[in-house]
Design a protein around this motif. Structure first.
Motif, PDB file in Angstrom:
ATOM      1  N   ASN A  55      48.342  47.259  38.197  1.00 30.20           N
ATOM      2  CA  ASN A  55      46.905  47.232  37.854  1.00 30.20           C
ATOM      3  C   ASN A  55      46.456  45.938  37.193  1.00 30.20           C
ATOM      4  OD1 ASN A  55      46.722  49.757  38.867  1.00 30.20           O
ATOM      5  ND2 ASN A  55      46.652  50.811  36.898  1.00 30.20           N
ATOM      6  N   ILE A  56      47.394  45.044  36.907  1.00 28.92           N
ATOM      7  CA  ILE A  56      47.015  43.801  36.218  1.00 28.92           C
ATOM      8  C   ILE A  56      46.273  42.857  37.163  1.00 28.92           C
ATOM      9  CG2 ILE A  56      47.909  41.638  35.199  1.00 28.92           C
ATOM     10  CD1 ILE A  56      48.304  43.756  33.182  1.00 28.92           C
ATOM     11  N   VAL A  57      45.138  42.345  36.684  1.00 33.97           N
ATOM     12  CA  VAL A  57      44.427  41.258  37.368  1.00 33.97           C
ATOM     13  C   VAL A  57      44.626  40.015  36.505  1.00 33.97           C
ATOM     14  CG1 VAL A  57      42.168  40.374  38.080  1.00 33.97           C
ATOM     15  CG2 VAL A  57      42.713  42.798  38.404  1.00 33.97           C
ATOM     16  N   VAL A  58      45.125  38.958  37.114  1.00 33.20           N
ATOM     17  CA  VAL A  58      45.412  37.734  36.363  1.00 33.20           C
ATOM     18  C   VAL A  58      44.141  36.895  36.267  1.00 33.20           C
ATOM     19  CG1 VAL A  58      46.762  35.610  36.314  1.00 33.20           C
ATOM     20  CG2 VAL A  58      47.827  37.749  37.097  1.00 33.20           C
ATOM     21  N   LYS A  59      43.746  36.582  35.017  1.00 31.96           N
ATOM     22  CA  LYS A  59      42.559  35.736  34.811  1.00 31.96           C
ATOM     23  C   LYS A  59      42.994  34.278  34.703  1.00 31.96           C
ATOM     24  CE  LYS A  59      39.020  37.156  32.102  1.00 31.96           C
ATOM     25  NZ  LYS A  59      38.461  37.641  30.811  1.00 31.96           N
TER      26      LYS A  59
END
Ligand code: G3P
Length: 216
Positions: A80-84
């Motif tokens: 679920n991680i979105v990398v910013k």
């Protein structure tokens, strides 16, 4: 339009999620610093609460190789991680590399439509224009979101717009009207949206009148 919580405060995340108000969480290094806890521990806890939505975590490096390495490490933590990745020239290479590896990337700190066009071309799944911070410097943050929306629609670009630095419910309503995909905001703004003195007064009136109803 989806609502995300722009916070790493566990209590607020739980409350907003349980209210059904949010479908994702965004963080940045400043937001993390307010919690006085290790980044990794916070992320683990947030992803264990938001089990069915994205959790945005930002890299700290300012060089492409560093961003790529951090992005890969963050992405491994949870699906679920979105990398910013910050929208600086070095960031675009990181957006391209990480996206081509199947990692979901948000290009953040976007302050112009031209930056958003480049983000989309590099493969970002999300772009994050900073609405309130543009307003703070005498520009129009909502206008920028409208411009990006128009460009993405005209070009058939499916990169999602996640409006950030949202400061009040009027921002939220305007963003929803223009078809922005997501608005991320502090817990305070969600509570302002949920609260209206007329609703409160109506409930109090109903309860008062109910006292007059014969109970036997
Ligand atoms: O998460 C980025 C953005 O939402 C920060 O907002 O209020 O610090 O300008 P703000």
């Amino acid at each position: 339009m989806k609502i995300f919580l722009d916070s790493a405060h566990i209590e607020d995340i739980k409350k907003a999620y349980d209210m059904g108000a949010i479908s994702g969480v965004t963080t940045n290094p400043s937001i993390i610093s307010r919690e006085n806890r290790k980044f990794e521990d916070l992320l683990n806890e947030i992803t264990s609460i938001i089990v069915d939505g994205p959790v945005f975590a930002e890299v700290l490096s300012v060089d492409a190789e560093g961003m790529i390495e951090e992005g890969r490490r963050l992405a491994k933590k949870s699906k679920n991680i979105v990398v910013k990745i910050p929208m600086i020239p070095e960031g675009l290479k990181a957006v391209k590399t990480l996206s081509s590896e199947g990692i979901t990337v948000c290009n953040t700190v976007v302050f112009s439509a031209s930056q958003a066009i480049l983000s989309a071309n590099a493969g970002a799944s999300y772009v994050a224009p900073f609405v309130g911070r543009l307003d703070d410097i005498g520009e129009d943050g909502l206008c920028l979101c409208q411009e990006i929306r128009d460009i993405f629609d005209a070009q058939g670009i499916d990169t999602k717009i996640v409006a950030a630095s949202v400061r009040h419910p009027v921002h939220v309503n305007s963003l929803a009207k223009m078809g922005v995909d997501i608005a991320t905001m502090p817990f305070k703004v969600i509570m302002q949206m949920a609260t209206n003195p007329n609703s409160q007064r109506a409930v109090e009136g109903f309860l008062k009148d109910w006292e007059k109803v014969p109970k036997e």
